[in-house]
Scaffold this active site. Structure first.
Site, PDB file in Angstrom:
ATOM      1  N   ARG A 103      -0.014  14.816  14.345  1.00  0.00           N
ATOM      2  CA  ARG A 103       0.600  14.403  13.085  1.00  0.00           C
ATOM      3  C   ARG A 103       0.720  15.597  12.137  1.00  0.00           C
ATOM      4  O   ARG A 103      -0.255  16.338  11.933  1.00  0.00           O
ATOM      5  CB  ARG A 103      -0.272  13.304  12.472  1.00  0.00           C
ATOM      6  CG  ARG A 103       0.351  12.590  11.303  1.00  0.00           C
ATOM      7  CD  ARG A 103      -0.526  11.454  10.833  1.00  0.00           C
ATOM      8  NE  ARG A 103      -1.735  11.951  10.159  1.00  0.00           N
ATOM      9  CZ  ARG A 103      -2.405  11.268   9.233  1.00  0.00           C
ATOM     10  NH1 ARG A 103      -2.017  10.055   8.891  1.00  0.00           N
ATOM     11  NH2 ARG A 103      -3.486  11.773   8.670  1.00  0.00           N
ATOM     12  N   ASP A 109       0.865  -1.176   0.000  1.00  0.00           N
ATOM     13  CA  ASP A 109       0.000   0.000   0.000  1.00  0.00           C
ATOM     14  C   ASP A 109       0.903   1.228   0.000  1.00  0.00           C
ATOM     15  O   ASP A 109       1.707   1.422   0.923  1.00  0.00           O
ATOM     16  CB  ASP A 109      -0.911  -0.019   1.241  1.00  0.00           C
ATOM     17  CG  ASP A 109      -1.968   1.081   1.178  1.00  0.00           C
ATOM     18  OD1 ASP A 109      -1.704   2.122   0.536  1.00  0.00           O
ATOM     19  OD2 ASP A 109      -3.036   0.910   1.774  1.00  0.00           O
ATOM     20  N   TYR A 147      -5.938  10.906  -3.091  1.00  0.00           N
ATOM     21  CA  TYR A 147      -6.264  12.207  -2.499  1.00  0.00           C
ATOM     22  C   TYR A 147      -5.236  12.714  -1.497  1.00  0.00           C
ATOM     23  O   TYR A 147      -5.424  13.744  -0.887  1.00  0.00           O
ATOM     24  CB  TYR A 147      -7.654  12.197  -1.857  1.00  0.00           C
ATOM     25  CG  TYR A 147      -7.930  11.071  -0.893  1.00  0.00           C
ATOM     26  CD1 TYR A 147      -7.452  11.120   0.404  1.00  0.00           C
ATOM     27  CD2 TYR A 147      -8.685   9.968  -1.270  1.00  0.00           C
ATOM     28  CE1 TYR A 147      -7.710  10.095   1.293  1.00  0.00           C
ATOM     29  CE2 TYR A 147      -8.951   8.938  -0.393  1.00  0.00           C
ATOM     30  CZ  TYR A 147      -8.453   8.999   0.886  1.00  0.00           C
ATOM     31  OH  TYR A 147      -8.706   7.978   1.769  1.00  0.00           O
ATOM     32  N   LYS A 148      -4.151  11.967  -1.294  1.00  0.00           N
ATOM     33  CA  LYS A 148      -3.122  12.430  -0.359  1.00  0.00           C
ATOM     34  C   LYS A 148      -2.078  13.220  -1.139  1.00  0.00           C
ATOM     35  O   LYS A 148      -2.404  14.276  -1.666  1.00  0.00           O
ATOM     36  CB  LYS A 148      -2.557  11.229   0.401  1.00  0.00           C
ATOM     37  CG  LYS A 148      -3.628  10.653   1.338  1.00  0.00           C
ATOM     38  CD  LYS A 148      -3.252   9.341   1.975  1.00  0.00           C
ATOM     39  CE  LYS A 148      -4.406   8.874   2.867  1.00  0.00           C
ATOM     40  NZ  LYS A 148      -4.326   7.451   3.201  1.00  0.00           N
TER      41      LYS A 148
HETATM   42  C1  LIG Z   1      -5.493   6.806   3.446  1.00  0.00           C
HETATM   43  C2  LIG Z   1      -5.311   5.344   3.454  1.00  0.00           C
HETATM   44  C3  LIG Z   1      -6.306   4.500   2.947  1.00  0.00           C
HETATM   45  C4  LIG Z   1      -7.592   5.076   2.467  1.00  0.00           C
HETATM   46  O1  LIG Z   1      -8.467   4.128   1.999  1.00  0.00           O
HETATM   47  P1  LIG Z   1      -9.850   4.601   1.364  1.00  0.00           P
HETATM   48  O2  LIG Z   1     -10.393   3.381   0.763  1.00  0.00           O
HETATM   49  O3  LIG Z   1      -9.553   5.698   0.404  1.00  0.00           O
HETATM   50  O4  LIG Z   1     -10.691   5.156   2.460  1.00  0.00           O
HETATM   51  C5  LIG Z   1      -6.051   3.129   2.929  1.00  0.00           C
HETATM   52  N1  LIG Z   1      -4.896   2.634   3.394  1.00  0.00           N
HETATM   53  C6  LIG Z   1      -3.912   3.432   3.884  1.00  0.00           C
HETATM   54  C7  LIG Z   1      -2.647   2.842   4.388  1.00  0.00           C
HETATM   55  C8  LIG Z   1      -4.113   4.810   3.945  1.00  0.00           C
HETATM   56  O5  LIG Z   1      -3.170   5.600   4.450  1.00  0.00           O
END
Ligand SMILES: *Cc1c(COP(=O)(O)O)cnc(C)c1O
Length: 421
Positions: free
Chosen positions: A380, A196, A221-222
């Site tokens: 954070r 991930d 979106y990050k």
């Molecule tokens: C932000 C994040 C997600 C977000 O998952 P969504 O399906 O977009 O809500 C998933 N895994 C990690 C490690 C994240 O940091």
């Protein structure tokens, strides 16, 4: 280190012009680009064009004339440049959670001929959605989800392991795994690795092929600045795509857009070739449009040295923040959660405090310094190198110093918990 030193660092920063790509309110110090990236200037106009012209005027013809059907792969190809993947290997679709379900399920399917491998190993402090998806798949398919502290993971890579599933940068601590080393170890042990890249894509140099990873997913979106709820991305190593094609293995969400010929409307599923089969339903055109604008802001760094240059700036920002906190907020009960070792640090700094972490973050937000709180005790701060300045670091620490030294965070209103922290 003085305020003027920080202004001088900004004046010398070759990446400084990239900030002009964003609309950040002038008085705001935004240290939450790791949770929701800033708005690119181009996004509003581009969305208006898609809404007014492609949707409003051309209507359904745009699926052909405006390249809507190709958009998941077009945006995927752009993201591929940021993660060490090749054209045609990445799709932009669905959410991170849903994409994890698809690739983890595929990885378990590829291990079906190895009944001795019943384990999925992950980090206990991995992001909850990743753990929940793994837990549900483990229950459904009869696997064991084994959770461990980061330092104990290498010892769990053995002949019982089916899939190693990790998030490269821990959302809470900012600690960075050695993806190349762990993926290699997993591969040598006969296991698959799923990565991930939610807190990596756009800020860390990534090379999925060099690491010989098997599957990867990540968030739009990050640091990719795709907007709230933007589509996520998904990569599968071509050796698995070929094998899945050859052995007629499906991904679990066999929807019509991942079919070889969706507009034949046949009653039986035939998966599309290549990464296209990892699509499920109709592409989210508005979301993909905004995501493409966001990804373009990262690609705009290519003439300035690209992601390696962004990484160097990110480390300079986090190094400065940690140092100033140490100097200006000593004896205030803060401890550094993020690793000191820069080879083990993502693009954020997390601080822990026994008392008041949530209220301190709220008091900072009221003063225009936006970070966030992660239960139970973490403050954070994310440092998006595309738009964060050294003077922002200085000003943020100065506000933190004031909030702590003056005890302002103790005001009752800062303790009220909101739904999103
Ligand atoms: C932000 C994040 C997600 C977000 O998952 P969504 O399906 O977009 O809500 C998933 N895994 C990690 C490690 C994240 O940091």
């Amino acid at each position: 280190m003085t305020r003027d030193d920080c202004l001088a660092l900004d004046a010398q920063d070759p990446l400084a012009p990239l900030r002009a790509q964003f609309t950040i309110p002038p008085a705001l110090i935004y240290l939450d680009g790791n949770s929701l990236g800033a708005l690119p200037r181009a996004t509003g106009a581009r969305l208006r064009q898609v809404i007014d012209h492609e949707w409003g005027t051309d209507l359904i013809r745009s699926w052909n004339s405006a390249g809507w059907m190709e958009l998941p792969r077009k945006v995927g190809d752009k993201i591929a440049r940021l993660i060490g993947a090749r054209p045609g290997e990445v799709i932009a679709a669905d959410s991170t959670s849903v994409n994890l379900y698809k690739v983890l399920s595929a990885a378990l399917l590829l291990q079906r001929a190895n009944p001795g491998r019943r384990r999925i190993v992950s980090e206990r402090s991995n992001f909850p959605t990743d753990l929940y998806i793994a837990e549900s798949l483990a229950r459904e398919r009869g696997f064991d989800l084994v959770l461990a502290e980061a330092e104990n993971i290498p010892a769990l890579i053995d002949e019982r392991l089916a899939v190693l599933m990790l998030t490269e940068v821990n959302y809470r601590s900012g600690a960075l795994h050695d993806m190349a080393a762990l993926a290699l170890q997993a591969r040598q042990a006969g296991a698959l690795s799923v990565w991930d890249l939610a807190h990596s894509a756009g800020v860390l140099p990534l090379d999925l092929h060099a690491a010989q990873a098997d599957f990867a997913i990540g968030c739009g979106y990050k640091y990719l600045n795709g907007g709230p709820g933007a589509p996520a991305f998904l990569w599968v190593h071509p050796r698995h795509l070929e094998r899945m094609q050859h052995e007629d293995l499906w991904q679990p969400l066999a929807g019509w857009i991942g079919h070889a010929a969706p507009f034949e409307f046949t009653p039986h599923y035939v998966p599309a070739g290549g990464i296209a089969r990892y699509q499920c339903g109709t592409p989210q055109i508005l979301g993909l449009t905004a995501l493409e604008c966001g990804v373009d802001t990262v690609l705009a760094a290519e003439p300035f040295g690209g992601v390696p240059a962004l990484r160097a700036k990110s480390l300079a920002l986090t190094r400065l923040f940690a140092r100033l906190v140490d100097e200006c907020c000593a004896d205030q009960g803060l401890s550094l959660v993020t690793p000191q070792d820069e080879r083990r640090r993502g693009s954020q700094i997390s601080l822990a405090r026994d008392e008041g972490a949530y209220a301190i973050v709220q008091a900072l937000i009221e003063r225009g310094v936006i970070g966030d709180f992660r239960a139970p005790d973490v403050l954070r701060f994310g440092f998006a190198p595309l738009y964060t300045r050294f003077i922002d670091v200085w000003n943020a620490v100065e506000q933190l110093r004031q909030v702590l030294a003056g005890g302002f965070w103790r005001e009752a209103r800062f303790a009220e918990r909101r739904a999103v922290t």
